[in-house]
Write an enzyme that holds these catalytic residues in place. Sequence first.
Site, PDB file in Angstrom:
ATOM      1  N   GLY A 148      37.730  46.304  43.325  1.00 40.07           N
ATOM      2  CA  GLY A 148      38.641  46.859  42.341  1.00 40.07           C
ATOM      3  C   GLY A 148      39.059  45.792  41.350  1.00 40.07           C
ATOM      4  N   CYS A 149      39.543  46.252  40.198  1.00 42.27           N
ATOM      5  CA  CYS A 149      39.913  45.302  39.143  1.00 42.27           C
ATOM      6  C   CYS A 149      41.128  44.484  39.556  1.00 42.27           C
ATOM      7  CB  CYS A 149      40.148  46.045  37.829  1.00 42.27           C
ATOM      8  SG  CYS A 149      41.218  47.484  37.951  1.00 42.27           S
TER       9      CYS A 149
END
Lengths: 347, 347, 347, 347
Positions: A148-149
Amino acid sequence: MIKVGIVGGTGYTGSELLRLLVHHPGVAVSVVTSRADAGTRVDAMFPQLRGHVELEFASPDTPALSDCELVFFATPNGTAMQHAPALLSAGVRVIDLAADFRLDQVEVWEHWYGMTHAAPSLLGEAVYGLPEINREAIRGARLVANPGCYPTAVTLGLLPLLETGAEAGLVDKDRLICDVKSGVTGAGRKASTGLLMAEVGESFKAYSVSGHRHQPEIRANLRRATGQEVGLTFVPHLVPMARGIEATLYAFLTDDRTDLQTLYEQRYADEPFVDVMPSAAALETRSVRGTNLCRLSVVEPLGNGVVVVQSVIDNLVKGAAGQAVQNMNLMFGLDEALALPTVGLVP
Amino acid sequence: MIKVGIVGGTGYTGSELLRLLVHHPGVAVSVVTSRADAGTRVDAMFPQLRGHVELEFASPDTPALSDCELVFFATPNGTAMQHAPALLSAGVRVIDLAADFRLDQVEVWEHWYGMTHAAPSLLGEAVYGLPEINREAIRGARLVANPGCYPTAVTLGLLPLLETGAEAGLVDKDRLICDVKSGVTGAGRKASTGLLMAEVGESFKAYSVSGHRHQPEIRANLRRATGQEVGLTFVPHLVPMARGIEATLYAFLTDDRTDLQTLYEQRYADEPFVDVMPSAAALETRSVRGTNLCRLSVVEPLGNGVVVVQSVIDNLVKGAAGQAVQNMNLMFGLDEALALPTVGLVP
Amino acid sequence: MIKVGIVGGTGYTGSELLRLLVHHPGVAVSVVTSRADAGTRVDAMFPQLRGHVELEFASPDTPALSDCELVFFATPNGTAMQHAPALLSAGVRVIDLAADFRLDQVEVWEHWYGMTHAAPSLLGEAVYGLPEINREAIRGARLVANPGCYPTAVTLGLLPLLETGAEAGLVDKDRLICDVKSGVTGAGRKASTGLLMAEVGESFKAYSVSGHRHQPEIRANLRRATGQEVGLTFVPHLVPMARGIEATLYAFLTDDRTDLQTLYEQRYADEPFVDVMPSAAALETRSVRGTNLCRLSVVEPLGNGVVVVQSVIDNLVKGAAGQAVQNMNLMFGLDEALALPTVGLVP
Amino acid sequence: MIKVGIVGGTGYTGSELLRLLVHHPGVAVSVVTSRADAGTRVDAMFPQLRGHVELEFASPDTPALSDCELVFFATPNGTAMQHAPALLSAGVRVIDLAADFRLDQVEVWEHWYGMTHAAPSLLGEAVYGLPEINREAIRGARLVANPGCYPTAVTLGLLPLLETGAEAGLVDKDRLICDVKSGVTGAGRKASTGLLMAEVGESFKAYSVSGHRHQPEIRANLRRATGQEVGLTFVPHLVPMARGIEATLYAFLTDDRTDLQTLYEQRYADEPFVDVMPSAAALETRSVRGTNLCRLSVVEPLGNGVVVVQSVIDNLVKGAAGQAVQNMNLMFGLDEALALPTVGLVP
């Protein structure tokens, strides 16, 4: 030329993959799918790619995917887990840019994502695609869970503090605070009133304050890297800009003899995509815009026992498509940095 | 009609004072000064005021200031302390929107503001103009130190947690974290490369991480309100928008039996400009844009022993000009809420 | 107190009507409808209205609408024409903020709006609600067609050039060019990928170049006002901001003896909401943000026979809700300017 | 490797040159000057270049400039004309990104730029660096005047209409209207109140309506290309975004038998950096962000005798630094497209 496919090519991570891959000397994108836009030329939807992509969006049911050596899933959560098993069986490697394979505990995954996992047996095999902690495993992987970012920015920011071998540790592992901020592309390219420019422009807000899916992912990363459970509070915010994540990370020092600047510089000395700023330097999200870099800065304000780490990435590159290409390069034995930009578009 | 003057009318707090005062039924603005723009019509510089202000900017040396009943200083730090003594002697009351009279310890002030204080004897008399903690003192004041924008948002956000009479307190007073974000008007209207749209648009950053002047002001507020020293880490950030502050405040709970929602609602039940949101509601800076409101939300994410308070204000209104007008209303025995907007301009 | 209702209260023109009407001393909003959000509190969707509106959204089928003296339709095109006839029969006056009654020729309307008109017999009765050309007719109207946002800005900008009684006219009536630009709220509050911040932020584009519905509305206005057909090219553009329209209008002069500055000042000398700027002054959309003003500037660049008129409005106020309130004030014999802001929120 | 120098490296065109040149395989930047920041590391001011530029800013008086094969002037108007003669004498070729050599008539130049020209004898030699009209001359040039940003967008947009050999021409050459819009980097990186984010964000305005320096440059271009004088009205506007120019160009057709789409496609068929969009396609500035492309679209709205051309460029690339690199490539016999991006960063 490695033949690759992209499932879900109309979102921001899909178009960002195309932006990067059209410059990649070792890759040919042979199929890009979109259920809703099958038959439309890719460059009709994304004019910035005119002259570089001659494909039309294909139906996701196209057999062309099985002819690829690698398929990227740039789809919503819950899609890759449906289709990865068949592709893997056909000998196609898979990188999922969504969350389907990021957590190794199926019950935690199902709790946070609110659905039954369609391929729980793959959770053990999937390699979490953060090269800075998993490089060797990624090289041999058939299935990579692209991080995930937020977890990318936060994990890279906290790692040096938590990996220390010192007995008591460097910081209070139970009281980490992660105040993170993201541009609006983090929410994807979907028709939603809440993401209209007139709704999110000229305003700032926290969201998901009572709990966000990236919190368990970060905790799992840190557990994996350090062998210890951590307690962390994670609050995301929405910034009126398109790209960029800034994480401001707070930890309470339990050992004040360690030189933190040196600690960070040494930890990342050999990393091609992590740049530790000189002490006290400015750290703006735009300095990494369009690049695969994570820039870090570490400060102890007023010498008061708290360390503040700033971490910035471009959420669509190091936080998504760029990291996926970095993983692909590793999986196929290419130069890890191939086709990955490192000069930010400023302004 | 109360005759008022504004010293330093060409900045954002000055023009915001005018925006509010032209609608005030009990006030006549008789003089607005600007050294650089003396002789220019106010509405030539601020066309949004056409039809409402017929004045020209006067020199700050104009004797007209002494004829006022009240003078607002909307000047850089260090100006009001030069001129307030003479005005006070002439019977003119003063509200300083800058920092000259915000700290009561001269040595702390001189450390943070890097200059010798010109009127230290007034530090004791000056009343800190946050009505929610100082209402009665403001009513009788000759000299009011209008609070900083961040201190307003943070103090109102933390007060209920720290005022509790419980022996052990509600939270760990030594480990408060204040992660605050401001629109660009917080930096004032000055020709500076760092504030150009091409520099701060489409980007996000922390600044003054190693120490910001509002940190001691907040600590002083909390000491004043609670009788105890607190330890707090304060990191400001710049948001690519014009107006608005959001503060995300973290505290570690030491008592989990208190209903925090009720605590906040009761603390501010009678406050005209503090609005406690229902639990879990969205809290955007734009909901207070142009208004004198502070909106608060209190959440305990994942029930993990940390309380997260969100606080939003318009930095130019409750964080500056609006609070100054609120203070003026109190000083002159008017309805505290007179001429102060409470409906946000959205979008 | 005049009892009013709003049909379609969840869009930008609906919420803007509420922002204006909660401050109106002669009006009580008794019903606000929304089919999708019936039962939701208005201030849960629009927190900026907390403390000012205690209503829930009602179903649009509510009989409460018939009890109103006036109903505003803040709905998509094609809705008011379905419901206006019954309300008018019940003695309720109607202001439609959409386009249903703006054109008097049913076939032209049906061509541009792509549907069959449900109440063509009302097209003759409906009064076009631009007070600057239709004030007296509006006072007596049962049904007012509130003008489009672009037509308001363009018509007010061109009127003085075209109304002249001079035989040859002042300008070439067949070659008018209208290059207009709007903030994104002009497109309404609807879930649409094309209006996401990530799509329209940091970019600029023309749209509907081959033909836009406001072109025939402008031509009709000018025909009505001058008795002559005009030829005009109209190209709208989208600006990455929330509110505001700027129209740059080009006309070729056929008479160079007229003082254009004086012509404009005299034409609008008695208009409460049209402000002609001094020659050569700056003209920014923000100077009218949140207000019901149209500001105009007229210039003849390089003396080369072309007149350039700039016209700015806030598309949600003078271009929609504010003009609707101005029309309501006229219809009910109130002060035309009641509750209508004239100081722009800057910055 | 060609040794190049950049004079004035702290502005937007200077840093953009660096962004492009660090990727250029045939160029080594050996000196970057800045009077004010001499001694500062380039990557301390521009962190986006960390790892790619190891230079410090040098004084503009450095002899290192004479050792270059090519010097770019990324300076304000009036600087290159002081220093170009000596460099040229020393055998150094020069590309000026400012306006010093753009007009061939010294009296016109002095009128618009308000100073005496320091090197009028070079005006005849300087080659106007728009490859689409001057490619061969650029190849042999010692001194290239890089075009202005607006003139690039407008000239490329109008050329096909005016170059026609048809007797009467295609359009009325005396009544061209150029309504152009630019992001804020067009104004440069200078400390100016008028360019602050709080001043230009969330607003839109025209400027220099009574006359702008790019108008005579455009007229000269068109005269050069077509052998005829044209009459054109040129009004620039400021868009709240960093990069991008959009020009909407209006011309009155005098011949309606020509297929305009074909005309444009044929004119630019061999141009590597001009892309004619299919009829009616969307044309956003962001589609060329960061690239050296000019994208064009041609439409005849409502078939009413007016042709509307849209032209978009990135003002810092095709409008400045990118075009300069394109010219350098031509001057040194390299592939014209070397190191010039053609995939826009979207979003």
